[in-house]
Design a protein around this motif. Structure first.
Motif, PDB file in Angstrom:
ATOM      1  N   LYS A  84       1.232  -1.124  -0.112  1.00 66.19           N
ATOM      2  CA  LYS A  84       0.006  -0.212  -0.097  1.00 66.19           C
ATOM      3  C   LYS A  84       0.785   1.289   0.047  1.00 66.19           C
ATOM      4  CE  LYS A  84      -3.182   2.532   2.579  1.00 66.19           C
ATOM      5  NZ  LYS A  84      -4.562   2.177   3.540  1.00 66.19           N
ATOM      6  N   ASP A  85       2.138   1.316   0.801  1.00 69.69           N
ATOM      7  CA  ASP A  85       2.854   2.019   0.834  1.00 69.69           C
ATOM      8  C   ASP A  85       3.833   2.332   0.267  1.00 69.69           C
ATOM      9  OD1 ASP A  85       1.713   3.381   2.451  1.00 69.69           O
ATOM     10  OD2 ASP A  85       1.857   3.416   4.194  1.00 69.69           O
ATOM     11  N   GLY A  86       4.445   0.999  -1.186  1.00 68.67           N
ATOM     12  CA  GLY A  86       5.363   0.907  -1.857  1.00 68.67           C
ATOM     13  C   GLY A  86       5.078   2.194  -2.689  1.00 68.67           C
ATOM     14  N   PRO A  87       6.980   1.886  -3.709  1.00 71.99           N
ATOM     15  CA  PRO A  87       7.763   2.771  -4.202  1.00 71.99           C
ATOM     16  C   PRO A  87       6.271   2.863  -5.755  1.00 71.99           C
ATOM     17  CG  PRO A  87       9.054   0.942  -3.770  1.00 71.99           C
ATOM     18  CD  PRO A  87       8.452   1.238  -3.311  1.00 71.99           C
ATOM     19  N   GLU A  88       6.008   1.533  -6.256  1.00 72.07           N
ATOM     20  CA  GLU A  88       5.187   1.244  -6.800  1.00 72.07           C
ATOM     21  C   GLU A  88       3.476   1.876  -6.889  1.00 72.07           C
ATOM     22  OE1 GLU A  88       6.452  -0.909  -5.214  1.00 72.07           O
ATOM     23  OE2 GLU A  88       8.196  -1.831  -6.425  1.00 72.07           O
ATOM     24  N   ARG A  89       2.759   1.705  -5.966  1.00 68.82           N
ATOM     25  CA  ARG A  89       1.755   2.071  -5.471  1.00 68.82           C
ATOM     26  C   ARG A  89       1.722   3.458  -5.303  1.00 68.82           C
ATOM     27  NH1 ARG A  89      -3.573   0.392  -4.989  1.00 68.82           N
ATOM     28  NH2 ARG A  89      -4.346   2.373  -4.365  1.00 68.82           N
ATOM     29  N   MET A  90       2.980   4.013  -4.735  1.00 73.96           N
ATOM     30  CA  MET A  90       3.183   5.702  -4.535  1.00 73.96           C
ATOM     31  C   MET A  90       3.539   6.406  -6.263  1.00 73.96           C
ATOM     32  SD  MET A  90       4.704   6.426  -1.327  1.00 73.96           S
ATOM     33  CE  MET A  90       6.863   6.241  -2.313  1.00 73.96           C
ATOM     34  N   ALA A  91       4.206   5.810  -7.203  1.00 75.59           N
ATOM     35  CA  ALA A  91       4.036   5.565  -8.555  1.00 75.59           C
ATOM     36  C   ALA A  91       3.304   6.303  -9.159  1.00 75.59           C
ATOM     37  CB  ALA A  91       5.418   5.751  -8.947  1.00 75.59           C
ATOM     38  N   TYR A  92       2.269   4.755  -9.273  1.00 74.72           N
ATOM     39  CA  TYR A  92       1.133   4.896  -9.346  1.00 74.72           C
ATOM     40  C   TYR A  92      -0.348   5.822  -9.098  1.00 74.72           C
ATOM     41  CZ  TYR A  92      -3.610   3.392 -11.066  1.00 74.72           C
ATOM     42  OH  TYR A  92      -4.947   3.385 -11.205  1.00 74.72           O
ATOM     43  N   ASP A  93      -0.252   5.834  -8.371  1.00 68.16           N
ATOM     44  CA  ASP A  93      -0.776   7.030  -7.086  1.00 68.16           C
ATOM     45  C   ASP A  93      -0.541   8.649  -8.454  1.00 68.16           C
ATOM     46  OD1 ASP A  93      -2.976   5.276  -6.108  1.00 68.16           O
ATOM     47  OD2 ASP A  93      -1.637   5.607  -4.110  1.00 68.16           O
ATOM     48  N   ASP A  94       0.854   9.407  -8.216  1.00 69.04           N
ATOM     49  CA  ASP A  94       1.438  10.395  -8.618  1.00 69.04           C
ATOM     50  C   ASP A  94       0.861  10.161 -10.093  1.00 69.04           C
ATOM     51  OD1 ASP A  94       2.517  10.712  -6.365  1.00 69.04           O
ATOM     52  OD2 ASP A  94       4.046  10.105  -7.181  1.00 69.04           O
ATOM     53  N   ALA A  95       1.130   9.068 -10.805  1.00 71.74           N
ATOM     54  CA  ALA A  95       0.775   9.277 -11.921  1.00 71.74           C
ATOM     55  C   ALA A  95      -0.778   9.473 -12.431  1.00 71.74           C
ATOM     56  CB  ALA A  95       0.621   8.106 -13.218  1.00 71.74           C
TER      57      ALA A  95
END
Length: 143
Positions: A84-95
């Motif tokens: 949930k707080d991983g870099p993949e999820r954060m990058a997705y949320d930013d996109a």
């Protein structure tokens, strides 16, 4: 043509990481169909946000759009294992947040003309047109 490619993912995240995520049949090679599905899903998601403001698919894709597609596809490859707080999820949320801003018209894609927006002519500037003024200083002089 997709916004991002398998080569883009390999360059950005590395062969080893891509192999770990896309080798679903465990034969030691990344499955092209798995990667293609993640890239197609990313393209569809992006087009869903952009369709109201830009003709889709956007060609040629600006570098910003390629980066967004790569981040979304990478997240899609992690679908089951993304923290949930991983870099993949954060990058997705930013996109997705950026795409929402584009859809609302708060930001624009660099180098891409919005749908229905006329291209600005070179040397054009502000212009005024309309009927002559009814009440001018000269017309009201002496009143």
């Amino acid at each position: 043509m997709p916004y991002a490619t398998e080569t883009h993912l390999r360059d950005r995240y590395g062969d080893t990481a891509l192999l770990q995520l896309a080798d679903r049949d465990r034969d030691g090679t990344a499955d092209p169909a798995v990667i293609a599905r993640a890239l197609a899903d990313a393209d569809a998601e992006i087009d869903g946000y952009l369709a109201g403001r830009y003709p889709v698919p956007v060609t040629p894709a600006p570098a910003r759009l390629t980066d967004l597609a790569g981040a979304i596809a990478w997240y899609k490859l992690h679908a089951q294992g993304a923290a949930k707080d991983g870099p993949e999820r954060m990058a997705y949320d930013d996109a997705v947040a950026y795409l929402v801003r584009v859809a609302k018209g708060e930001v624009s894609l660099p180098g891409v003309a919005a749908a229905g927006a006329p291209a600005a002519a070179a040397g054009s500037g502000a212009a005024r047109s309309g009927a002559a003024r009814v009440f001018s200083r000269d017309a009201l002089r002496g009143m």
